[in-house]
Design a protein around this motif. Structure first.
Motif, PDB file in Angstrom:
ATOM      1  N   UNK A 180      10.528  -6.560  -2.605  1.00 18.74           N
ATOM      2  CA  UNK A 180       9.962  -6.863  -1.287  1.00 18.74           C
ATOM      3  C   UNK A 180       9.714  -5.580  -0.501  1.00 18.74           C
ATOM      4  N   UNK A 181      10.675  -4.660  -0.543  1.00 18.00           N
ATOM      5  CA  UNK A 181      10.513  -3.387   0.166  1.00 18.00           C
ATOM      6  C   UNK A 181       9.346  -2.593  -0.418  1.00 18.00           C
ATOM      7  N   UNK A 182       9.239  -2.611  -1.744  1.00 18.91           N
ATOM      8  CA  UNK A 182       8.159  -1.903  -2.434  1.00 18.91           C
ATOM      9  C   UNK A 182       6.809  -2.470  -1.976  1.00 18.91           C
ATOM     10  N   UNK A 183       6.696  -3.791  -1.944  1.00 17.11           N
ATOM     11  CA  UNK A 183       5.453  -4.434  -1.521  1.00 17.11           C
ATOM     12  C   UNK A 183       5.132  -4.097  -0.067  1.00 17.11           C
ATOM     13  N   UNK A 184       6.154  -4.117   0.785  1.00 19.43           N
ATOM     14  CA  UNK A 184       5.957  -3.787   2.195  1.00 19.43           C
ATOM     15  C   UNK A 184       5.482  -2.345   2.350  1.00 19.43           C
ATOM     16  N   UNK A 185       6.068  -1.446   1.586  1.00 21.28           N
ATOM     17  CA  UNK A 185       5.652  -0.048   1.636  1.00 21.28           C
ATOM     18  C   UNK A 185       4.189   0.078   1.220  1.00 21.28           C
ATOM     19  N   UNK A 186       3.818  -0.615   0.150  1.00 18.25           N
ATOM     20  CA  UNK A 186       2.431  -0.578  -0.299  1.00 18.25           C
ATOM     21  C   UNK A 186       1.467  -1.055   0.769  1.00 18.25           C
ATOM     22  N   UNK A 187       1.822  -2.137   1.448  1.00 13.55           N
ATOM     23  CA  UNK A 187       0.973  -2.655   2.524  1.00 13.55           C
ATOM     24  C   UNK A 187       0.889  -1.652   3.678  1.00 13.55           C
ATOM     25  N   UNK A 188       2.006  -1.040   4.010  1.00 13.54           N
ATOM     26  CA  UNK A 188       2.018  -0.068   5.105  1.00 13.54           C
ATOM     27  C   UNK A 188       1.145   1.132   4.769  1.00 13.54           C
ATOM     28  N   UNK A 189       1.310   1.669   3.565  1.00 14.42           N
ATOM     29  CA  UNK A 189       0.521   2.832   3.149  1.00 14.42           C
ATOM     30  C   UNK A 189      -0.957   2.464   3.109  1.00 14.42           C
ATOM     31  N   UNK A 211      -2.486   0.264   4.819  1.00 10.21           N
ATOM     32  CA  UNK A 211      -2.973   0.122   6.177  1.00 10.21           C
ATOM     33  C   UNK A 211      -3.241   1.437   6.856  1.00 10.21           C
ATOM     34  N   UNK A 212      -2.605   2.494   6.407  1.00 11.80           N
ATOM     35  CA  UNK A 212      -2.788   3.823   7.012  1.00 11.80           C
ATOM     36  C   UNK A 212      -3.906   4.621   6.357  1.00 11.80           C
ATOM     37  N   UNK A 213      -4.353   4.175   5.189  1.00 13.41           N
ATOM     38  CA  UNK A 213      -5.407   4.911   4.488  1.00 13.41           C
ATOM     39  C   UNK A 213      -6.770   4.641   5.110  1.00 13.41           C
ATOM     40  N   UNK A 214      -7.663   5.634   5.013  1.00 15.56           N
ATOM     41  CA  UNK A 214      -9.029   5.380   5.487  1.00 15.56           C
ATOM     42  C   UNK A 214      -9.656   4.223   4.705  1.00 15.56           C
ATOM     43  N   UNK A 215     -10.559   3.501   5.330  1.00 15.77           N
ATOM     44  CA  UNK A 215     -11.223   2.363   4.689  1.00 15.77           C
ATOM     45  C   UNK A 215     -11.904   2.820   3.402  1.00 15.77           C
TER      46      UNK A 215
END
Length: 120
Positions: A99-108, A110-114
């Motif tokens: 779950x933490x791994x998935x959350x980190x992936x979503x966070x990263x 979200x911070x990347x350029x489109x």
């Protein structure tokens, strides 16, 4: 072939355990207890990149040897998959990590350029 009783690959594990022991002693200080009473959370040791590089070692060796409450463990996806398949970590801990791994992936992400995606 890797033999569990052989000392190869054990220096890193011994050093990590020693570092954790020192960390635990630090958490038991009077200053730390005052900080905890004021709501501070303890810093957690990070076991970074615990994937196995030597093919003679078990693919989950460092993860299995460094399972300690209150630590953070980063590992390559292949090591995570190996651990899910045949590791000795408790299943609940593995679910929390996933779950933490998935959350980190979503966070990263979200911070990347489109238009860019993190490498897996």
């Amino acid at each position: 072939m890797y033999e569990e009783s052989a000392p190869r690959g054990k220096a890193a594990i011994a050093n990590a355990r020693l570092a954790y022991q020192i960390h635990e002693q630090t958490l038991d200080s009077e200053r730390r207890h005052r900080l905890a009473a004021a709501g501070a959370r303890p810093q957690r040791p990070l076991w970074a990149s615990t994937g196995v590089k030597d093919p003679a070692y078990p693919d989950t060796m460092y993860v299995s040897e460094l399972v300690v409450a209150g630590t953070v463990n980063t590992m390559p996806g292949t090591t995570l998959a190996a651990f899910a398949d045949h590791g000795t970590l408790e299943r609940d801990g593995l679910r929390k990590f996933a779950r933490s791994w998935d959350e980190l992936g979503r966070t990263v992400s979200g911070e990347l350029p489109t238009g860019t995606a993190p490498a897996s």
